[in-house]
Design a protein around this motif. Structure first.
Motif, PDB file in Angstrom:
ATOM      1  N   GLU A 292       0.821  -1.217   0.000  1.00 47.58           N
ATOM      2  CA  GLU A 292       0.000   0.000   0.000  1.00 47.58           C
ATOM      3  C   GLU A 292       0.853   1.264   0.000  1.00 47.58           C
ATOM      4  N   ALA A 293       2.142   1.125   0.357  1.00 49.05           N
ATOM      5  CA  ALA A 293       3.041   2.282   0.318  1.00 49.05           C
ATOM      6  C   ALA A 293       3.111   2.862  -1.084  1.00 49.05           C
ATOM      7  N   VAL A 294       3.121   1.990  -2.081  1.00 47.53           N
ATOM      8  CA  VAL A 294       3.184   2.431  -3.480  1.00 47.53           C
ATOM      9  C   VAL A 294       1.921   3.195  -3.850  1.00 47.53           C
ATOM     10  N   ASP A 295       0.751   2.671  -3.454  1.00 52.21           N
ATOM     11  CA  ASP A 295      -0.511   3.329  -3.794  1.00 52.21           C
ATOM     12  C   ASP A 295      -0.667   4.651  -3.061  1.00 52.21           C
ATOM     13  N   ARG A 322      12.997   2.528   4.719  1.00 51.80           N
ATOM     14  CA  ARG A 322      11.843   1.649   4.982  1.00 51.80           C
ATOM     15  C   ARG A 322      10.867   1.674   3.809  1.00 51.80           C
ATOM     16  N   LEU A 323      10.576   2.851   3.289  1.00 55.18           N
ATOM     17  CA  LEU A 323       9.654   2.945   2.155  1.00 55.18           C
ATOM     18  C   LEU A 323      10.263   2.324   0.901  1.00 55.18           C
ATOM     19  N   GLU A 324      11.566   2.445   0.763  1.00 54.17           N
ATOM     20  CA  GLU A 324      12.235   1.827  -0.385  1.00 54.17           C
ATOM     21  C   GLU A 324      12.086   0.313  -0.335  1.00 54.17           C
ATOM     22  N   ALA A 325      12.242  -0.253   0.851  1.00 59.74           N
ATOM     23  CA  ALA A 325      12.096  -1.700   0.996  1.00 59.74           C
ATOM     24  C   ALA A 325      10.668  -2.145   0.687  1.00 59.74           C
ATOM     25  N   LEU A 326       9.702  -1.382   1.173  1.00 61.77           N
ATOM     26  CA  LEU A 326       8.301  -1.724   0.921  1.00 61.77           C
ATOM     27  C   LEU A 326       7.959  -1.562  -0.555  1.00 61.77           C
ATOM     28  N   GLY A 327       8.452  -0.488  -1.162  1.00 66.11           N
ATOM     29  CA  GLY A 327       8.170  -0.258  -2.570  1.00 66.11           C
ATOM     30  C   GLY A 327       8.809  -1.294  -3.462  1.00 66.11           C
ATOM     31  N   THR A 328      10.035  -1.686  -3.139  1.00 67.84           N
ATOM     32  CA  THR A 328      10.718  -2.702  -3.938  1.00 67.84           C
ATOM     33  C   THR A 328       9.985  -4.029  -3.865  1.00 67.84           C
ATOM     34  N   ALA A 336      12.125   5.020  -9.269  1.00 67.41           N
ATOM     35  CA  ALA A 336      10.717   5.441  -9.309  1.00 67.41           C
ATOM     36  C   ALA A 336      10.186   5.719  -7.920  1.00 67.41           C
ATOM     37  N   LEU A 337      10.579   4.872  -6.965  1.00 64.57           N
ATOM     38  CA  LEU A 337      10.129   5.073  -5.583  1.00 64.57           C
ATOM     39  C   LEU A 337      10.599   6.411  -5.043  1.00 64.57           C
TER      40      LEU A 337
END
Length: 405
Positions: A292-295, A322-328, A336-337
């Protein structure tokens, strides 16, 4: 089904009914319990009195009422934990063994004078609470994460996954959010910090509240959402509904696990996508911990200003990683992230819990890109008992706030 076992025979152990029902003896109470459980009858005072008469014992009104209340808490309530959950100061109740019950009243964990008779009693309570929440908890599915009807967050793990005894964790959801003035009085917000937070909301800055487990992320976010203008529509997407902001226009969406046949799964990512179609003025993700981080980042880049959420992180500086890990993990590449992150998110409020249990906003960071195009956080404000200390990112934060401070 007998539900949770009774509190032990120690007279010092508190019981929900207040009046000790042990005057008739533990064996007598067990017999009454079994009789009521076999009939499926609600343990009303009249039925308890009838069951006592069937055992050849006559007790006074106070003793009957005490026995009825204890049996009711076992069969329909939280058993010996009910009095702890009713305490307005308690935020967490943790059971790690029949004789190891802990509570948190805001000053760290402390031992509670509650004892279960044995490990099976803890297991029965956990299974009954899971059933009340509509979840399965057994040897085939030895853990559960659920929300009880009163909003209490429940997590349980059965042996042998939990070594020795069932582990039960209950997080109490209070019926109202704290005001900003209350958080300031409690020391969560430093003197004068309320002006910064109000300006943050009024300027529609997109932000995340980061911190560790139990640091007060949800509490702070609920308070901040209460500052949103009354004409705005807040749409919440949560894995477990915990946010209860004091606001007149809140739409709450909650994820759902699959049923026993494996159907009906509704993920947090599904909810974020649906929330975007519900005309949100403020899109809020209760806890960003997956795809959901991406959305959310995509939404913050498509005109949905002022969005927010919470994120587990050790420090504010760790949020991009942390967001990079979730997005990947969700299929978004690093470049892109960081592009989405830099354009959509503006600030991070990091909360911590001190050794004495006090929760406070430790730092406020803003985001900026380095020469490689990667996003990093820059300290703008740092905690001080006398008020926020300004750091090198203050000029950028002040610009985000429209120069209001």
């Amino acid at each position: 089904m007998t539900g949770a076992g009774a509190v032990g025979t120690d007279p010092a152990v508190p019981r929900a009914g207040g009046q000790g029902p042990r005057a008739g003896g533990a064996g007598l109470l067990d017999a009454v319990r079994q009789r009521l459980a076999a009939s499926g009858a609600e343990p009303t005072p009249a039925r308890v009195a009838a069951a006592l008469r069937a055992q050849g014992r006559l007790l006074g009104d106070a003793e009957v009422l005490g026995a009825a209340e204890e049996l009711r808490s076992e069969l329909t309530g939280a058993g010996p934990l009910e009095a702890l959950l009713a305490d307005p100061d308690v935020t967490d109740v943790l059971v790690s063994a029949p004789d190891r019950v802990w509570v948190d009243r805001g000053a760290g964990l402390e031992r509670a004078p509650v004892v279960f008779p044995d490990a099976p009693a803890v297991r029965r309570l956990a299974q009954r609470l899971a059933a009340v929440a509509g979840r399965r908890l057994d040897d085939a599915r030895p853990w559960v994460d659920a929300r009880l009807p009163d909003g209490t967050r429940m997590h349980a793990v059965l042996p042998p996954v939990a070594v020795g005894s069932t582990c039960l964790s209950l997080r109490v959801l209070r019926p109202r959010a704290f005001t900003l003035e209350e958080l300031t009085a409690a020391g969560t917000v430093p003197p004068g910090g309320d002006r910064v937070l109000r300006a943050l909301i009024e300027a529609r800055v997109s932000y995340l509240v980061s911190g560790g487990t139990g640091s007060g992320k949800t509490t702070l976010l609920a308070t901040l959402l209460g500052l949103v203008g009354e004409r705005e529509r807040i749409v919440l997407a949560e894995d477990s509904a915990e946010l209860r902001p004091d606001h007149p226009h809140v739409v709450r969406l909650e994820a759902r696990p699959p049923n026993q046949e494996g159907a009906g799964l509704v993920t947090l990512r599904d909810l974020v996508r649906q929330a975007l179609r519900m005309r949100p003025d403020r899109l809020v993700v209760g806890e960003v911990r997956g795809g959901e981080a991406v959305d959310l980042l995509a939404a913050l880049n498509t005109g949905h200003e002022g969005g927010s959420g919470t994120l587990h992180a050790n420090t504010a500086a760790d949020v991009p990683a942390r967001l990079e890990a979730l997005g990947t993990a969700a299929g978004l590449d690093r470049a892109a992230l960081h592009s989405q992150l830099g354009a959509g998110l503006s600030a991070v409020l990091h909360v911590v819990r001190d050794a004495d249990g006090r929760r406070r906003i430790a730092e406020v960071h803003v985001l900026e890109r380095d020469r490689a195009g990667l996003v990093r956080t820059v300290p703008a404000l740092r905690w001080d008992p006398a008020g926020f200390e300004r750091e090198r990112g203050w000029a950028r934060l002040r610009a985000l706030l429209g120069g209001a401070l």
